[in-house]
Enzyme design. Structure first.
Site, PDB file in Angstrom:
ATOM      1  CG  ASP A 100      -1.954   1.086   1.172  1.00  0.00           C
ATOM      2  OD1 ASP A 100      -3.039   0.810   0.644  1.00  0.00           O
ATOM      3  OD2 ASP A 100      -1.680   2.208   1.646  1.00  0.00           O
ATOM      4  CB  ILE A 101       1.152   4.168  -2.306  1.00  0.00           C
ATOM      5  CG1 ILE A 101       1.476   3.301  -3.536  1.00  0.00           C
ATOM      6  CG2 ILE A 101       1.952   5.464  -2.336  1.00  0.00           C
ATOM      7  CD1 ILE A 101       1.149   3.974  -4.851  1.00  0.00           C
ATOM      8  CD  GLU A 121      -4.633   4.133  -1.632  1.00  0.00           C
ATOM      9  OE1 GLU A 121      -4.909   4.475  -0.471  1.00  0.00           O
ATOM     10  OE2 GLU A 121      -5.452   4.213  -2.570  1.00  0.00           O
TER      11      GLU A 121
END
Length: 573
Positions: free
Chosen positions: A431-432, A475
């Site tokens: 996950d960004i 994301e």
């Protein structure tokens, strides 16, 4: 007739053109407001216990409207959950119990809650009561704000009569509970579908005679004119609009695709002549529309896809042939009429059908849809085209790696393979970090570029052809590592983390002081297991997801390994 006049901003507009296909982004200059439907829908979710029903054929703009309803909910600081039934495995529809448990796990996960299904599921009470108690006493109890539950592609449920006859009355029950119960007023439901329901439901059980109905219609001539202007065209009279709509009607996707290609054609002409003459715009449009119903036209992929769908259902093909042969509207059996309407091929007035537009008449008039000995060569071509389209279905359009559908399919296949071989399989969820802040700070275009760069860096981090990288959602990304144990998965995860930092994507907003890094980073959760009778792929995903959120809770830019059996985490910096 003066044709297409030069627009002063045509050069800039064409540079920013968006190829039509999926949902139109929130910040797109090419989105046509569907008000009053859009305004009514966005206002309705503000009402306690509301239910919105959105119906339209495919590619009419339902998904684009869905994005805007969700955005309106987020602006109100509501929590949102989107359940797309296209993502459900076939096994999910095996029983009502399995279906409702799948739904509840999806809702809990998106709300960042532990599923805890077993605490609320009681076999003696039954699946529907258990599901209602789960929502009332767990989901809605845990969440302080209203929750907007978006159910997309509900027509997949319609196709399973046994599931539909139980699930749809359950939605009606939840809606009616909100009339008297404050906690149920926190739930707002959006139901999106492209077809009518094919099974009979009591008027007192159906959710399709309550709530706010939204039926998306085709573009008007004024809306087509507006979209043309946004593509850089200042039509001097109504003739080009009339010609375009004579061919494709006001179908949003077909209109948008024509204007996109026409803008490209005219822009290419600009490289030859600084000023297109009055006849040039008219000639280019006429040429585009003449080729439209042919294999070399701009709609060839779309039309072949429609042809494949019709040919796979002989009854549907026979019904559509009747519409093609008729000079006026004709009466069809309701199921056939609804299916053709869902494909956008016909327009309905009750059960009377007329062809949607001239494009379909010109394309299909050369085919005998009811011919028993359908050309083997044509059939082979259709199969090949179908395979090509299926390949595109599995690719995320933005990042050009696998999408969620591809991930689900690969995980199922590799899980079975590893179970037979007695080999380990590992899953990495990434996950960004603080992506929403990044997106809000630098804009959606920079956000898209960031997603593309991260996705491709993850893909390049994988050395083996069997390893699979996919965009898991938003994301979030997922990596499937067959024949990989804990130690191997940790090495790959650390390699991915370092690769993302090495991109040096600047992330240093002046307005935010809490970010630990001045560049984009990711958090990772890892789970490994040897598939066996005591576990399943869903457990692997849940363990990796738990590990991911543990990484985020402990500072981000790190990886965490989960052990499937006891869900204890060992942080790895």
């Amino acid at each position: 007739m003066a044709g297409i006049e030069k627009s002063p901003n045509l050069m800039q507009t064409v540079a920013d053109l968006e190829f039509p296909g999926g949902p139109i982004p929130l910040d797109s200059a090419f989105y046509i407001d569907r008000s009053p439907a859009e305004t009514r829908a966005c206002a309705e979710i503000g009402k306690p216990g509301s239910l919105i029903r959105i119906k339209a054929p495919r590619k009419m703009g339902k998904s684009s409207l869905m994005l805007r309803i969700i955005h309106a909910a987020v602006d109100r600081e509501y929590r949102t959950v989107t359940v797309d039934f296209q993502q459900a495995d076939e096994a999910v529809f095996a029983s009502l119990d399995k279906f409702l448990r799948w739904l509840c796990v999806n809702v809990a996960r998106q709300l960042k809650l532990e599923p805890n299904l077993d605490e609320f599921w009681d076999e003696d009470m039954g699946s529907k009561v258990s599901c209602s108690l789960y929502f009332e006493n767990y989901i809605l109890e845990q969440i302080d704000s209203p929750v907007v539950l978006v159910l997309n592609e509900v027509n997949r449920v319609f196709e399973r009569a046994k599931i539909a006859q139980e699930f749809l009355p359950l939605l009606r029950f939840w809606y009616e509970q909100a009339r008297a119960s404050e906690i149920w007023q926190k739930l707002r439901i959006v139901v999106i579908h492209s077809t009518e329901i094919y099974i009979a439901l009591s008027l007192n059980q159906s959710p399709f005679n309550v709530g706010l109905p939204i039926k998306l219609s085709e573009f008007t001539a004024e809306q087509v004119q507006d979209l043309a202007h946004r593509h850089g065209f200042n039509w001097s009279d109504s003739y080009p609009i009339e010609q375009l709509m004579k061919m494709v009607g006001g179908h949003p996707y077909l209109v948008h695709l024509a204007l996109y290609h026409l803008a490209i054609l005219l822009q290419n002409q600009r490289s030859i002549a600084d000023e297109p003459g009055e006849e040039l715009g008219r000639a280019e449009l006429a040429e585009l529309l003449t080729a439209a119903p042919t294999q070399s036209g701009i709609y060839s992929d779309y039309l072949r896809n429609q042809s494949i769908a019709i040919q796979q259902n002989p009854e549907l093909a026979a019904a559509f042939q009747q519409v093609l042969d008729a000079k006026n509207s004709i009466h069809l059996e309701p199921l056939m009429a609804y299916q053709l309407d869902s494909m956008g091929l016909v327009k309905l007035d009750g059960n009377n059908c007329t062809l949607s537009c001239e494009l379909y008449r010109l394309y299909f008039q050369e085919q005998n849809l009811c011919e028993d000995n359908f050309s083997a060569v044509v059939f082979e071509e259709l199969q090949q085209e179908n395979e090509r389209l299926q390949g595109l279905v599995n690719v995320d359009e933005l990042t050009q790696i696998g999408n969620r559908r591809h991930f689900d399919s690969c995980l199922r296949a590799e899980w079975k393979h590893m179970a037979r071989a007695g080999s380990p399989i590992s899953l990495i969820l990434c996950d960004i970090d603080y992506f929403k802040i990044y997106n809000d700070t630098y804009g959606h275009q920079a956000g898209d570029n960031c997603l593309r760069s991260v996705a491709q860096a993850i893909r390049r981090s994988l050395d083996r052809p069997a390893d699979v990288a996919s965009r898991y959602g938003g994301e979030e990304f997922a990596v499937i590592l067959p024949q990989t144990d804990t130690a191997g998965a940790l090495l790959v995860a650390e390699h991915i983390r370092a690769k993302i930092k090495a991109l040096n994507i600047v992330f240093d907003p002046e307005s935010v002081d809490c970010l630990p890094n001045s560049m984009v980073t990711i958090s990772l959760g890892i789970a490994s297991v040897v598939p066996g009778p005591d576990n399943d792929a869903a457990t692997l995903v849940l363990a990796a997801d738990e590990a991911l959120y543990d990484s985020k809770r402990h500072g981000r830019d790190r990886l965490t390994m989960s052990t499937l059996l006891n869900f204890r985490f060992a942080a790895v910096n």
